[in-house]
Write an enzyme that holds these catalytic residues in place. Structure first.
Site, PDB file in Angstrom:
ATOM      1  N   ARG A 124     -30.285   2.388  -2.059  1.00  0.00           N
ATOM      2  CA  ARG A 124     -29.055   1.632  -2.307  1.00  0.00           C
ATOM      3  C   ARG A 124     -29.040   0.363  -1.481  1.00  0.00           C
ATOM      4  NH1 ARG A 124     -29.179   5.047  -5.467  1.00  0.00           N
ATOM      5  NH2 ARG A 124     -27.553   6.457  -6.221  1.00  0.00           N
ATOM      6  N   ASN A 134     -19.480  10.114   0.083  1.00  0.00           N
ATOM      7  CA  ASN A 134     -20.501   9.075   0.235  1.00  0.00           C
ATOM      8  C   ASN A 134     -21.386   9.345   1.449  1.00  0.00           C
ATOM      9  OD1 ASN A 134     -17.869   7.189  -0.904  1.00  0.00           O
ATOM     10  ND2 ASN A 134     -19.772   7.308  -2.060  1.00  0.00           N
ATOM     11  N   SER A 146     -16.962  -3.078  -8.607  1.00  0.00           N
ATOM     12  CA  SER A 146     -18.014  -2.251  -8.016  1.00  0.00           C
ATOM     13  C   SER A 146     -19.308  -2.396  -8.801  1.00  0.00           C
ATOM     14  CB  SER A 146     -17.571  -0.783  -8.068  1.00  0.00           C
ATOM     15  OG  SER A 146     -18.654   0.080  -7.808  1.00  0.00           O
ATOM     16  N   TYR A 153     -18.945  -4.927  -5.525  1.00  0.00           N
ATOM     17  CA  TYR A 153     -19.511  -4.476  -4.254  1.00  0.00           C
ATOM     18  C   TYR A 153     -20.649  -3.512  -4.502  1.00  0.00           C
ATOM     19  CZ  TYR A 153     -14.522  -5.126  -2.909  1.00  0.00           C
ATOM     20  OH  TYR A 153     -13.239  -5.559  -2.724  1.00  0.00           O
ATOM     21  N   TYR A 169     -13.770   6.541 -13.427  1.00  0.00           N
ATOM     22  CA  TYR A 169     -13.546   5.566 -12.343  1.00  0.00           C
ATOM     23  C   TYR A 169     -14.244   4.241 -12.679  1.00  0.00           C
ATOM     24  CZ  TYR A 169     -15.236   3.085  -8.224  1.00  0.00           C
ATOM     25  OH  TYR A 169     -15.617   2.098  -7.358  1.00  0.00           O
ATOM     26  N   ASN A 222     -22.906  -1.057  -1.664  1.00  0.00           N
ATOM     27  CA  ASN A 222     -22.439   0.115  -0.888  1.00  0.00           C
ATOM     28  C   ASN A 222     -21.908  -0.306   0.480  1.00  0.00           C
ATOM     29  OD1 ASN A 222     -24.300   1.129  -3.011  1.00  0.00           O
ATOM     30  ND2 ASN A 222     -23.814   3.107  -2.101  1.00  0.00           N
ATOM     31  N   LYS A 258     -12.854   0.194 -13.678  1.00  0.00           N
ATOM     32  CA  LYS A 258     -13.314  -1.088 -13.117  1.00  0.00           C
ATOM     33  C   LYS A 258     -13.700  -2.046 -14.241  1.00  0.00           C
ATOM     34  CE  LYS A 258     -12.971  -0.294  -8.636  1.00  0.00           C
ATOM     35  NZ  LYS A 258     -11.794  -0.868  -7.934  1.00  0.00           N
ATOM     36  N   THR A 310     -20.905  -0.111  -9.631  1.00  0.00           N
ATOM     37  CA  THR A 310     -20.907   1.015 -10.564  1.00  0.00           C
ATOM     38  C   THR A 310     -20.867   0.516 -12.018  1.00  0.00           C
ATOM     39  OG1 THR A 310     -19.953   3.227 -10.903  1.00  0.00           O
ATOM     40  CG2 THR A 310     -18.396   1.427 -10.720  1.00  0.00           C
ATOM     41  N   GLY A 322     -25.622  12.333 -12.146  1.00  0.00           N
ATOM     42  CA  GLY A 322     -25.126  10.969 -12.333  1.00  0.00           C
ATOM     43  C   GLY A 322     -25.741   9.940 -11.404  1.00  0.00           C
ATOM     44  N   ASP A 323     -26.540  10.360 -10.385  1.00  0.00           N
ATOM     45  CA  ASP A 323     -27.129   9.393  -9.457  1.00  0.00           C
ATOM     46  C   ASP A 323     -28.311   8.665 -10.090  1.00  0.00           C
ATOM     47  OD1 ASP A 323     -25.427   9.735  -7.369  1.00  0.00           O
ATOM     48  OD2 ASP A 323     -26.819  10.858  -6.100  1.00  0.00           O
ATOM     49  N   ASP A 369       0.872  -1.177   0.000  1.00  0.00           N
ATOM     50  CA  ASP A 369       0.000   0.000   0.000  1.00  0.00           C
ATOM     51  C   ASP A 369       0.907   1.224   0.000  1.00  0.00           C
ATOM     52  OD1 ASP A 369      -1.852   2.124   0.924  1.00  0.00           O
ATOM     53  OD2 ASP A 369      -3.216   0.474   1.399  1.00  0.00           O
TER      54      ASP A 369
HETATM   55  C1  UD1 Z   1     -20.966   6.129  -5.117  1.00  0.00           C
HETATM   56  C2  UD1 Z   1     -20.461   6.259  -6.514  1.00  0.00           C
HETATM   57  C3  UD1 Z   1     -20.142   4.865  -7.020  1.00  0.00           C
HETATM   58  C4  UD1 Z   1     -19.089   4.237  -6.132  1.00  0.00           C
HETATM   59  C5  UD1 Z   1     -19.585   4.222  -4.703  1.00  0.00           C
HETATM   60  C6  UD1 Z   1     -18.488   3.775  -3.793  1.00  0.00           C
HETATM   61  C7  UD1 Z   1     -21.466   8.292  -7.436  1.00  0.00           C
HETATM   62  C8  UD1 Z   1     -22.480   8.847  -8.371  1.00  0.00           C
HETATM   63  N1  UD1 Z   1     -21.447   6.955  -7.343  1.00  0.00           N
HETATM   64  O1  UD1 Z   1     -22.154   5.316  -5.119  1.00  0.00           O
HETATM   65  O2  UD1 Z   1     -19.688   4.922  -8.342  1.00  0.00           O
HETATM   66  O3  UD1 Z   1     -18.824   2.920  -6.549  1.00  0.00           O
HETATM   67  O4  UD1 Z   1     -19.987   5.519  -4.296  1.00  0.00           O
HETATM   68  O5  UD1 Z   1     -18.996   3.515  -2.522  1.00  0.00           O
HETATM   69  O6  UD1 Z   1     -20.730   9.017  -6.806  1.00  0.00           O
HETATM   70  N2  UD1 Z   1     -26.404  11.013  -0.830  1.00  0.00           N
HETATM   71  C9  UD1 Z   1     -26.947  12.122  -0.204  1.00  0.00           C
HETATM   72  N3  UD1 Z   1     -26.111  13.001   0.422  1.00  0.00           N
HETATM   73  C10 UD1 Z   1     -24.751  12.834   0.463  1.00  0.00           C
HETATM   74  C11 UD1 Z   1     -24.203  11.702  -0.195  1.00  0.00           C
HETATM   75  C12 UD1 Z   1     -25.063  10.820  -0.837  1.00  0.00           C
HETATM   76  O7  UD1 Z   1     -28.170  12.306  -0.200  1.00  0.00           O
HETATM   77  O8  UD1 Z   1     -24.041  13.680   1.037  1.00  0.00           O
HETATM   78  C13 UD1 Z   1     -27.303  10.030  -1.468  1.00  0.00           C
HETATM   79  C14 UD1 Z   1     -27.056   9.771  -2.938  1.00  0.00           C
HETATM   80  O9  UD1 Z   1     -27.797  10.658  -3.730  1.00  0.00           O
HETATM   81  C15 UD1 Z   1     -27.494   8.314  -3.080  1.00  0.00           C
HETATM   82  C16 UD1 Z   1     -27.177   7.704  -1.710  1.00  0.00           C
HETATM   83  O10 UD1 Z   1     -27.070   8.795  -0.814  1.00  0.00           O
HETATM   84  O11 UD1 Z   1     -28.888   8.230  -3.259  1.00  0.00           O
HETATM   85  C17 UD1 Z   1     -25.856   6.929  -1.681  1.00  0.00           C
HETATM   86  O12 UD1 Z   1     -24.808   7.753  -2.176  1.00  0.00           O
HETATM   87  P1  UD1 Z   1     -23.262   7.325  -2.057  1.00  0.00           P
HETATM   88  O13 UD1 Z   1     -22.974   6.894  -0.663  1.00  0.00           O
HETATM   89  O14 UD1 Z   1     -22.439   8.439  -2.615  1.00  0.00           O
HETATM   90  O15 UD1 Z   1     -23.145   6.021  -2.948  1.00  0.00           O
HETATM   91  P2  UD1 Z   1     -23.504   5.786  -4.514  1.00  0.00           P
HETATM   92  O16 UD1 Z   1     -23.932   7.025  -5.176  1.00  0.00           O
HETATM   93  O17 UD1 Z   1     -24.430   4.621  -4.566  1.00  0.00           O
END
Ligand code: UD1
Length: 336
Positions: free
Chosen positions: A229, A197, A124, A175, A147, A177, A151, A126, A292-293, A31
């Site tokens: 998720r 996240n 992922s 994976y 990203y 979340n 993958k 993703t 992108g969500d 690492d």
């Molecule tokens: C995100 C990445 C994904 C990556 C994964 C790694 C994006 C668009 N996707 O997934 O490619 O593999 O992380 O763990 O970035 N949310 C909020 N407020 C926040 C953060 C998130 O409301 O401050 C919501 C998001 O809109 C979503 C959910 O929480 O509906 C989960 O978001 P997040 O934890 O960022 O994961 P992913 O978007 O699923």
């Protein structure tokens, strides 16, 4: 087995390294600590009662990898190392392609020279893009950012390599979340800067490091309007790696498994669970959707259950309790 773990000081890597040590494997972590801390490995050693060996290096450095393989003689590799922030990958695509692809190629070439034929790769969900859940491994793939494309490209490289070498055994783990932390509260996720996240952000609001959460959209076509998720406890995820390692021990070829629970949880449901875990309200405001969500993403995890005998056992409340314990014990992460 002697298992070489790239990126083993990071969030998922450290929990998997601990699980490997607990299962009796000998582990060597490579690492470069660009997005992780050596302290995580010191804590893993305390928890396991014995350490993993550690080489501080970037996996792209083939002379270091060559010397490390010659000394440690790994029988299998788990490849976590890589850059992983979606937004950053859009701004710095060449860094993502260089780091993620080059490190994988260097790793595979070194494995080939040393006759090491087993690799588990950290992919992922993703790669499913905006696919319709429940997502099974044969759902169409298509990434929406650099990203995610790294993958997918690495998955294709691994598939091609396994066609060319019938002895090669590849386990690709997609994976969903990952959240939560080891129940000791000693290791967990320690994002640099402002968390991208959801759960790492909620954790910092719960412990007072940030004022309020932004909920990205409450107008999705979901029961409460927020995004859904498939959150999976990092310890379940770590156990999935051991199950995959076990499987590829005697199954050559290219294998792909989803690691998820099969259950969807909304942002509002996460906030409620976290409030139960920390015992006080989580302030939030609703903002527009994040670019992108997708509205909903969750796994069909039945292939992993069928082939690996693995399934996730921990629920959302346990994930939030463990996340909160880690965050409140270590409000500044490993650097405090
Ligand atoms: C995100 C990445 C994904 C990556 C994964 C790694 C994006 C668009 N996707 O997934 O490619 O593999 O992380 O763990 O970035 N949310 C909020 N407020 C926040 C953060 C998130 O409301 O401050 C919501 C998001 O809109 C979503 C959910 O929480 O509906 C989960 O978001 P997040 O934890 O960022 O994961 P992913 O978007 O699923």
């Amino acid at each position: 087995m002697r298992v070489l773990v790239t990126g083993g000081a990071g969030y998922i890597g450290s929990h998997t390294t601990l699980a490997l040590l607990e299962a009796g494997h000998d582990v060597l972590v490579v690492d470069d600590l660009t997005n992780s801390h050596a302290e995580s490995l010191r804590r893993v050693a305390t928890l396991a009662g014995r350490p993993a060996q550690f080489v501080e290096a970037n996996v792209r450095h083939d002379d270091v990898m060559e010397a490390t393989f010659a000394r440690f003689l790994p029988e299998a590799v788990i490849h976590f190392a890589g850059w992983k922030a979606v937004g950053e990958s859009v701004a710095k695509p060449l860094v993502y392609y260089r780091e993620n692809l080059d490190s994988t190629l260097t790793l595979l070439e070194t494995m080939q020279r040393h006759g090491c034929t087993r690799i588990v790769f950290s992919s992922s969900a993703t790669v499913y893009g905006a696919g319709e859940p429940p997502l099974s491994e044969d759902a169409p793939t298509g990434a929406t950012n650099p990203y995610g494309r790294t993958k997918l490209m690495i998955e294709e490289i691994l598939a091609d390599a396994s066609v060319a070498d019938p002895d090669l055994a590849v386990g690709v783990l997609r994976y969903f979340n990952p959240i939560g932390a080891h129940a000791s509260g000693m290791i967990g996720e320690d994002p640099q800067g402002i968390p991208n996240n959801l759960v790492p952000y909620v954790a910092q609001v719960a412990t007072g490091r940030r004022a309020e959460l932004s909920v990205f959209g409450d107008d999705y076509d979901t029961p409460d309007g927020t995004g859904i998720r498939d959150y999976i406890h990092v310890l379940d995820l770590a156990a999935g790696h051991l199950a995959a390692l076990d499987y590829i021990r005697d199954h050559a070829g290219y294998h792909v498994w989803n690691l998820g629970t099969g259950r969807g949880t909304s942002v509002f449901e996460i906030i409620s669970a976290y409030e139960r875990a920390c015992g006080h309200p989580i302030p939030y405001q609703v903002l527009p959707r994040r670019a992108g969500d997708v509205a909903r993403s969750f796994a069909d995890p039945s292939k992993a259950k069928r082939e690996l005998g693995w399934e996730a056992t921990r629920g959302i409340d346990e994930m939030c309790v463990d996340s909160y314990r880690w965050q409140s014990n270590n409000p500044r992460g490993f650097t405090a």
